[in-house]
Every structure is written in C-alpha cells, then in structure tokens.
Design a protein around this motif. Structure first.
Motif, PDB file in Angstrom:
ATOM      1  N   TYR A 178      -8.440  20.472  36.585  1.00  0.00           N
ATOM      2  CA  TYR A 178      -7.486  21.256  35.794  1.00  0.00           C
ATOM      3  C   TYR A 178      -6.254  20.436  35.405  1.00  0.00           C
ATOM      4  CZ  TYR A 178     -10.357  25.414  36.378  1.00  0.00           C
ATOM      5  OH  TYR A 178     -11.388  26.310  36.331  1.00  0.00           O
ATOM      6  N   VAL A 228      -1.926  16.790  37.857  1.00  0.00           N
ATOM      7  CA  VAL A 228      -1.529  16.346  39.190  1.00  0.00           C
ATOM      8  C   VAL A 228      -2.684  15.571  39.834  1.00  0.00           C
ATOM      9  CG1 VAL A 228      -0.761  17.045  41.486  1.00  0.00           C
ATOM     10  CG2 VAL A 228       0.055  18.292  39.476  1.00  0.00           C
ATOM     11  N   GLY A 229      -3.906  16.093  39.685  1.00  0.00           N
ATOM     12  CA  GLY A 229      -5.065  15.376  40.220  1.00  0.00           C
ATOM     13  C   GLY A 229      -5.249  15.519  41.712  1.00  0.00           C
ATOM     14  N   LYS A 252      -5.983  27.600  40.989  1.00  0.00           N
ATOM     15  CA  LYS A 252      -7.040  27.142  40.079  1.00  0.00           C
ATOM     16  C   LYS A 252      -7.935  26.118  40.770  1.00  0.00           C
ATOM     17  CE  LYS A 252      -4.023  25.993  36.824  1.00  0.00           C
ATOM     18  NZ  LYS A 252      -2.755  26.614  37.150  1.00  0.00           N
TER      19      LYS A 252
HETATM   20  S1  SF4 Z   1      -5.301  22.121  42.461  1.00  0.00           S
HETATM   21 FE1  SF4 Z   1      -3.824  22.966  41.017  1.00  0.00          FE
HETATM   22  S2  SF4 Z   1      -2.096  21.543  41.137  1.00  0.00           S
HETATM   23 FE2  SF4 Z   1      -3.850  20.498  42.004  1.00  0.00          FE
HETATM   24  S3  SF4 Z   1      -4.737  19.352  40.287  1.00  0.00           S
HETATM   25 FE3  SF4 Z   1      -5.818  21.301  40.431  1.00  0.00          FE
HETATM   26  S4  SF4 Z   1      -4.715  22.607  38.993  1.00  0.00           S
HETATM   27 FE4  SF4 Z   1      -3.373  20.898  39.433  1.00  0.00          FE
END
Ligand code: SF4
Ligand code: SF4
Ligand code: SF4
Ligand code: FES
Lengths: 552, 349
Positions: free
Chosen positions: B226, B229-230, B261
C-alpha cells in the motif's frame, strides 16, 4: 526523503506540511507521535485541515489551500530577520541566496497573513521554533505538491532547510513522503518521459550509450510526454493513438474524469494489464490478467530510498501471469525477445544500467540488510539499534548531488480556480486511513469496507449551519466539470470555506470534480484546489456513520 | 553508562549499568519465561512468571523489573522459583476457559507453551471462573476476555506505541478487565498491534477465525503493497490462501507495527473478481481469449499504429504499485518496441 526513518527521531523539531501522516503514512505518523510523546520533540503542522497530528502539535498553522509559497517565504523572512539563519552553511554549501533574499524579503508577516490567513504572531512563533532548533526536519506529501505552483512550493520548503543548515545531518532534511508503495522505485527505474533509469536525462549521449550497450539496440533520445500530457493529446492530431497501461487506473486517478473518459474513448488501441477489471480496463481493447504483490518475486523501494524484497506467497488465480512474464512475451511478439530466469536476474541487469543501484542485489536484500540508494559500495554498517545498513541513509552529507544547493525563491501565484458566487467553496481531495487510491484493492476487502462503506465529504460546521445542512445529510457537490452525490460529514476538520473529499469511492469519484490544471514544471494536477458548490439533494439524512470519523 | 559484572547461573557476564536482570539474560541467550514483559513497552512487572533468585535477597525477585547491581549473583532455575512459576501458571489456568481446540492462539500461545514447559497437571485452583461476553462488533478484532491473563501488553502498546489509548483496565480485583472507555464498542484505528502483543488468545483476528491452525501455515516475509512507508509483512499462508498478516519486530522499519491496511487489506488477493483470463474486445464486448491470441493481436495492433502514425503515437503508463523489476522491464519494453519516451506513471497523482 533526504534522510531515513533510522534517524527520524534525532530531530528536535518536526515541521509537517501537506501531509496527513497518520492516515496516509500511518507508521511514519506513529513514529513522529512517539518522538513528540516520549522524547519531548516539538511538532509544527502547517495544513488547512485539523488533521490528527494537530492534536499533539506545539503549533498548527492553518493556511488557505494553495498559499504555501507565501507561507514558506514568510517563515524564511522571519528566520533571516531574527538572525537565525546559518550563514556558514549558506556560504559554504549553497548559491543563489542573494537573489532569493530579494523575493523572500517581500513576504512580511503582514503580507503572509493577508494571503494565507495565518495570523502573523503564529507565523513568527513557528519560524522561531524551527529556526532555533539544533536539528529540524521537514516532512511533506501531496498536499504540498498537487498545486499549479507545487514545484515552487517545494523550492520554498527546501529554501527553509538550506537557510538553517538543516540538511545532511541525522534528524534533519527535506523529506517528501512518497504516496504509493513503489512510486520511488518506478521513478528510479526510469518510467519517466525524460529520464532513463537512475534519473539519467534521455537527451545526453553518454546516457543513451549506457543503456544501448546493455540492451543491444538503439533507443530514442527525444524526451516524451508526461501522463497528463498524453491524456490531453488523445483524440488530437498527432496525439497518442495506442496506449499500454500496466497496473494503473487513470479513470479514477486522473483529474476531470469526464474529460479523461473522452480522451481514453478516442484511443484506437488500449491495452490494460491489471488484476481487476478496473474503470480503465473497462474501456480497453485488450485486458491482460496480471499478479498481485503476493504472487511474485521482486522489490519495492520505499519513501526513504530503501529497497526491500517482495516475495511470492501464493499462486496467481486462473491463467493470470506475472507482469514480467507478460512484458517479456509481448516483447518477443513485437520482435525483441527478452528472457529472464528470475527476478533476481532482472535486478542484476537493472543495477548495471542504474548507477544509484550499482551494488544492489538479492544476495544482500535476502540477508535482511537495509539497503538505501545511492548504493555504490558493498560495505555494510551497523546502526545504533543494530540494523545492518548498506548504501546511503542520509543524503547530501558533505555536498549536494548537484554541487552547491541552489536557493530558488518564487512569488506567490494564486490557484487556477478560486471561489466565486457560483462556486463558493474550495474542494481539496486526499486519502483516509481505511482505503487506498481508487479503491480497486481495498474496496474488495470486506472488513475495510464494513469500517468505511461509502463516500463522504467533510464540511465545516459553520458552513453547514449557513447552508442548513445537517450531519449525514445527502448533498450534491458540483464543479464546472461535473457533479457527485454523497453524504456530508459535519466537523471542524476542514477550515471554513473548504470541503474535503477522499477519492477512494467510485460511487462518487472525487476526480469528476477536480480541475485539469497542471504545474508547468512537474505536470502535477491541481487536486488540492478547485471551486465547488454544495446543495442538499432533498434525499434527507442518511444513517449516521457507525464509527467515529477518525478515532483516537 | 558504566559496565559492571554479574553472575548468572554461575557464569560471569558483563552488564550495562541500568539494565535489568532479564535484559542481561536475554542478551546472553539465557531463557527466563515472561508474559507481561515486552522490550518495546514500559515495564509492568505484574505477571510474576519471570522470578529469579538473587544471592543475599530473602525472596525471589521479578527479573524484568530488577536492575542489575555490582557482583550480583543470579540463579534462574532453582526449585524455589520453579515452584513459584508453577503456582503462577496454576492460578492463571484456574480462571482460564481452556478451550484450546477452538482458540486461534493454540500453538502460538505463551500460556499453553509454559503449561507444557512446566508440566502442569491437574489444577489446584478449581474456583469460580469469570464470565465475560465476547466483544466482536467491529470487523477486525475479536476480544474474548475470558481468556485474558491481564498482562496489560495490549493496553500499553495501544497507549505507548500507537498513541491511541482505546483500551484500559477497568474495575478492580476479581472483576478487573480490559475495556474501552465507558465499555463501548471498540472504535479505534484497528492497527492490530494489541493482537500481536497478546500472549494468549484473548485478542484474535476476526477475519481469520476458524481459517487455520498455526502449524498448518507457512510464513512468507514480504513488503506491504500500500503506502510508501514500506512496512515488512509476514504473510501466513495455508493451502495457497493468505489467512493472516503479522509483522516481525527485528530488523524492520516498522518494528512489528502495521496500519489497518497492511494488516487486514489482503483479502483482495483472493477476490472472485480477479481477472483470470486475457480479454479481447470483440463486437464491442470484452471476451475471454487465449494468451496466444491476446499477445499476437496486441503486438500486431501496436506495430500497425507505429507504422501508420509513427512511434510518438504510442505510449505507456507503468505503475507505482508494481515492482522495480516490472517497472524496469516495462520502460525497456516501451523504449525499445515503441521507440518513444512517452512513458510515465502516476507519481504525480
Ligand atoms: S502497513 Fe500501513 S503504514 Fe505500513 S506500508 Fe502498509 S499501508 Fe503503509
Ligand atoms: S487495534 Fe490498535 S488502536 Fe485498536 S485497541 Fe488495538 S492497539 Fe489500540
Ligand atoms: S487481552 Fe491479551 S494482551 Fe491484553 S491484558 Fe489480556 S492477555 Fe494481556
Ligand atoms: S514478565 Fe516479569 S513480571 Fe511479567
């Protein structure tokens, strides 16, 4: 980001602007919060919305959308006036200061107040906090860049960091937060009209030679069109006739969707390679079924330039193929066979044409080493908390990539559309915590959908009162380009005169309203400012949201 | 900070001043059981399972709260502390439903593991058990406080690490329980950090219920698809299906923490709306076709357009969602086969 998450909490002051970090980059939002709470660091937020971060910020400056250039010029002026500038840094590491100063000095706190609405005392106080910090870092995201003067806004942010010498040390820096998981990587890999992999301009013979040597064929040296330019050229003489799209859904993400639809409809041939039949794929002539992140091997590069492994966990459904396999097979059909036995071999080749990835290989990544580009040496360090590191976590330590850092100051320039009698409100779009982009993935996750089931618009309580709109009432929002119907959520999050719509929901796609006006340099659409009107539909009050708008 | 020397189980170790007995033991690979302790959280010292004996002290001490002192002489497994640990476990079990066969934590439950390690048989504390209804109104987290051992790790991670404070201890004594303010339905950022902290099965993933047993899964380390940040994800996979997502604490930028997410947004992978066959528009309708047909038709059309209008009439949009390898090959494809630099992705959107 010029710096990395390893050194994030070494900052004494955080300045966050144009980023709703807790929702769009939640783990970085969490880390900033931790630094404030556990290490007594100070946070300044410059954002029109009362976002979550403002709850624990030392200061919240609420500018009118689109006035960032004036605000940052103003902060720079106060810093100079109060003798907080780092004159040694300016002398040794930068150029263009005198010219920039001329522009910056025009932005007195009074002038800035008039343009941005930020009370002058607040501007002065914020400038003092930032200017006096031993180490200060600035974070921003699309809220700063998605304007017709987005590039100018970024320059004015960078000016502030150079002015105070907050560059090249841990806990400092200019740190744009990249939106999607691999925006950074897609740029690094040269999916850009003017640059080969590694940001090497296509019109420089030496760069053309580098790729031609590895690829064994001639490549074009004339810069191409950007995404938005390509869309605008469709259906026109000499414009784009055939398009190949891999994993993008411009029919949700483009500005002014009604216009975008006309453009895509005019294509002679559209191929979309994706995992779902997206709004864009529905318009295609050929749709190629591809794989999700869990069905393939590869790497993503995150916002701090850290390259990380993606691994195959499950098989793709039906006859879906890995994207690399599709590209290679199609290339063969086109007359240029490409073959790679594994993703790791693709990495080896790309490392050989992408200088910033020179020493990157799966061998190191699979050992769990944190590899940050530029990575031109295979030596491995250890951070204070024991993480193994390769490459460059902090950029510009001794000098800037281009030599001296250049001050570039610009005059404030108003947005393309501004509220008037017919369209009296400013619309700004963005994200929320629960969904992602055009929603093609998260809207198919039942738990996330249950938590955030439908489109909505944030409306300031004062505006709602004036218009007689109650919380959860159905409203029609229209701009000069189209209209959508959704639910109003009345709160004090947006400033009066501004409404906010997350763009994840196709039932009421926010981009039907947005304007197709571009920053002249970056070609970024102005998603953050256009003018709209809001009316009751007479549909009445819908069921209130089961969960609070933003909890915590 | 200075260094000092201590003895654990007769062996000499160098220790950082200010560290606890547990820190030093862990750093040197000596096993002391813990339940309420976690290195990312403040020290609670409530479960008393981590007892050790220190020469010169009248009673055993909790190793997670006791700072080391010069020349301290520690024993981690004396009959006295083993007896005490057994008592702690028996007490916990006396108020635990023992429904391991239907508990998602079975197989990865600290209480189960310790009961096994300390060979607890029968039960000396067959008293009254608390009756607490399960709370699972929200779509993500199942809270079954009958299984709660009140270690306080969930409340601490929520407050100290996530900054939300959605759950706290309420009531006192026998009726103590973890609860939301006003005992309302849980309404938080649903990051799932509390589940990852819970050493037992009191907090579990609602979407994973009855989907797997831990020993049936393989774990795949990967990166979240998503935001930029990764975060590192661990996908738990059973028979070609992702059934749960957690995250490692060591060596990752997110230290085991994720957002909603990353932790819950995996279901789309198995959606029945996934494309499974190439489609070609025939008579205006997208119609399933073979790969062979789709590829040769596509190549032919692109070549035709290039011939008729020239290379600059073609273009490619690559993806900020795809991998580096895919993006690299995509731009190579466009530059070589289309012979144009009309190439972009949605970085700006
Ligand atoms: S867990 Fe949330 S904060 Fe971490 S990379 Fe996935 S979307 Fe981004
Ligand atoms: S999910 Fe996250 S925010 Fe919600 S209670 Fe658990 S730790 Fe707190
Ligand atoms: S719910 Fe789990 S983590 Fe929270 S106090 Fe109970 S046992 Fe501990
Ligand atoms: S682990 Fe030490 S008291 Fe709980």
């Amino acid at each position: 980001m010029s710096n990395s998450l390893h050194d994030l909490d070494e900052a004494d002051v955080f300045l966050v602007t144009g980023s709703n970090t807790t929702e769009a980059h939640p783990i970085i939002g969490m880390q900033i919060w931790q630094a404030v709470r556990h290490k007594n660091k100070k946070l300044i937020v410059i954002d029109p919305r009362k976002i979550e971060l403002t709850k624990y910020a030392a200061m919240h400056l609420r500018q009118r959308p689109g006035t960032d250039v004036a605000v940052f010029n103003g902060l720079a002026r106060v810093i100079m006036e109060e003798g907080l500038a780092d004159l040694d840094f300016i002398k040794d590491r930068t150029e263009g200061f005198e010219e920039a100063k001329e522009v910056i000095m025009k932005y007195t706190p009074e002038v800035v107040e008039k343009i941005s609405g930020i009370p002058k005392e607040q501007l002065i106080e914020a400038a003092r906090i930032y200017g006096k910090a031993e180490r200060a870092s600035i974070y921003w995201a699309m809220g700063s860049t998605q304007h017709i003067n987005g590039v100018r806004g970024v320059h004015s942010i960078v000016n502030l960091a150079m002015l105070t010498g907050n560059i090249g040390k841990p806990g400092t820096g200019v740190n744009p937060l990249r939106g999607q998981n691999n925006v950074q990587g897609a740029c690094d890999m040269g999916c850009l009209p003017n640059q080969f992999p590694g940001y090497k301009p296509v019109n420089v013979p030496e760069n053309v030679e580098r790729v031609e040597k590895v690829w064994g064929v001639k490549v074009p040296a004339k810069p191409g069109l950007t995404l938005t330019e390509m869309v605008n050229s469709m259906g026109k003489e000499g414009g784009i006739k055939g398009l190949y799209i891999m994993g993008e859904n411009p029919m949700m993400s483009d500005p002014d969707l009604n216009h975008a639809k006309e453009s895509f409809d005019s294509l002679e041939f559209l191929v979309v390679q994706d995992i779902f039949l997206t709004e864009t794929a529905e318009l295609a002539h050929v749709v190629l079924p591809a794989t999700s992140f869990a069905e393939k091997e590869g790497t993503f590069t995150n916002t701090e330039r850290r390259i990380q492994r993606v691994k195959k966990a499950v098989n793709p459904p039906g006859e879906a193929w890995e994207d690399t396999k599709i590209i290679c097979a199609l290339s063969k059909e086109m007359g240029y066979p490409m073959e790679y036995p594994s993703a790791s071999k693709v990495m080896d080749e790309l490392a050989s044409v992408t200088p910033i990835y020179e020493c990157v290989s799966y061998e190191y990544l699979d050992k769990g080493i944190a590899v940050h580009w530029p990575c031109n040496s295979c030596s491995i360090d250890r951070t204070s908390c024991g993480t193994l590191i390769m490459g460059t976590p902090v950029l510009h330590e001794e000098k800037f990539t281009r030599g001296a850092g250049k001050f570039m100051a610009f005059e404030f320039q108003p947005s393309t559309e501004w509220p008037d009698d017919e369209y009296p409100l400013i619309l700004t779009t963005g994200r929320n915590l629960w969904h992602w982009h055009g929603g093609s993935q998260t809207r198919k996750v039942s738990s996330l959908n249950e938590r955030s089931p439908e489109p909505y618009m944030e409306l300031n309580a004062a505006d709602a009162k004036k218009m007689g709109i109650r919380d959860s009432e159905e409203v029609r929002v229209s701009s000069r380009r189209g209209e959508i119907t959704l639910k109003a959520v009345v709160s004090d999050r947006p400033t009066p005169g501004v409404v906010f719509i997350p763009w994840h929901y196709k039932e009421a796609a926010a981009n039907i309203l947005t304007i197709n006006a571009l920053d002249p340099q970056a070609k970024i659409p102005e998603y953050k400012v256009c003018s709209v009107k809001v009316e009751k539909t007479g549909g009445g009050q819908k069921e209130a949201n089961r969960y609070s708008h933003y909890p915590g | 900070m200075g260094k000092l020397n201590i003895k654990i189980n007769g062996k000499d170790f160098e220790a950082e001043e200010g560290s606890t007995i547990l820190d030093v033991a862990r750093a040197n690979g000596i096993h002391i059981p813990t339940l309420c302790h976690h290195p990312q959280l403040s020290i609670h010292g409530g479960c008393r399972i981590c007892m050790v004996e220190v020469k010169g002290l009248p009673k055993p001490v909790t190793s997670c709260t006791t700072p080391v002192t010069k020349d301290m002489d520690v024993q981690t497994d004396t009959p006295v502390v083993i007896k005490q640990r057994e008592t702690v476990l028996e007490l916990l079990l006396s108020d635990h439903p023992l429904e391991c066969p239907i508990c998602d934590a079975a197989g990865q439950c600290k209480l189960q593991d310790l009961t096994h390690e300390y060979k607890i048989k029968g039960n000396r504390f067959n008293g009254e058990k608390r009756k607490v209804p399960v709370e699972e109104v929200n779509p993500f987290i199942r809270r079954d406080y009958q299984r709660c051992i009140q270690c306080g790790r969930c409340t601490r991670v929520c407050d100290e690490v996530r900054g939300i404070g959605a759950i706290q201890f309420a009531n006192r004594g026998f009726n103590t329980k973890v609860s939301t303010a006003g005992d309302k339905v849980l309404d938080c950022i649903f990051c799932g950090s509390c589940i990852q902290q819970c050493p037992v099965g009191a907090l579990t993933e609602k979407p994973s219920k009855f989907k797997y047993r831990p020993w049936e899964t393989k774990q795949v380390e990967t990166t979240c698809g998503y935001c930029g940040v990764g975060c590192s994800l661990t996908l738990h996979v059973k028979k070609n299906e992702i059934v749960r997502v957690t995250s490692r604490e060591d060596g990752t930028l997110n230290k085991g923490n994720l957002c909603v997410k990353g932790r819950y947004g995996y279901e789309f992978v198995h959606s029945d709306k996934r494309l499974t066959k190439p489609l070609i528009r025939k008579n205006g309708v997208l119609t399933p076709s073979s790969w062979e047909e789709a590829l040769s038709y596509t190549a032919r059309k692109f070549k035709e357009i290039k011939q008729r209008y020239g290379p600059d009439s073609l273009g490619g949009f690559s993806s900020a969602k795809c991998t580096n390898e895919e993006n690299y090959l995509f731009q190579k494809f466009v530059r070589i086969n289309f012979e144009t630099n009309n190439l972009d992705h949605c970085a700006r959107l």
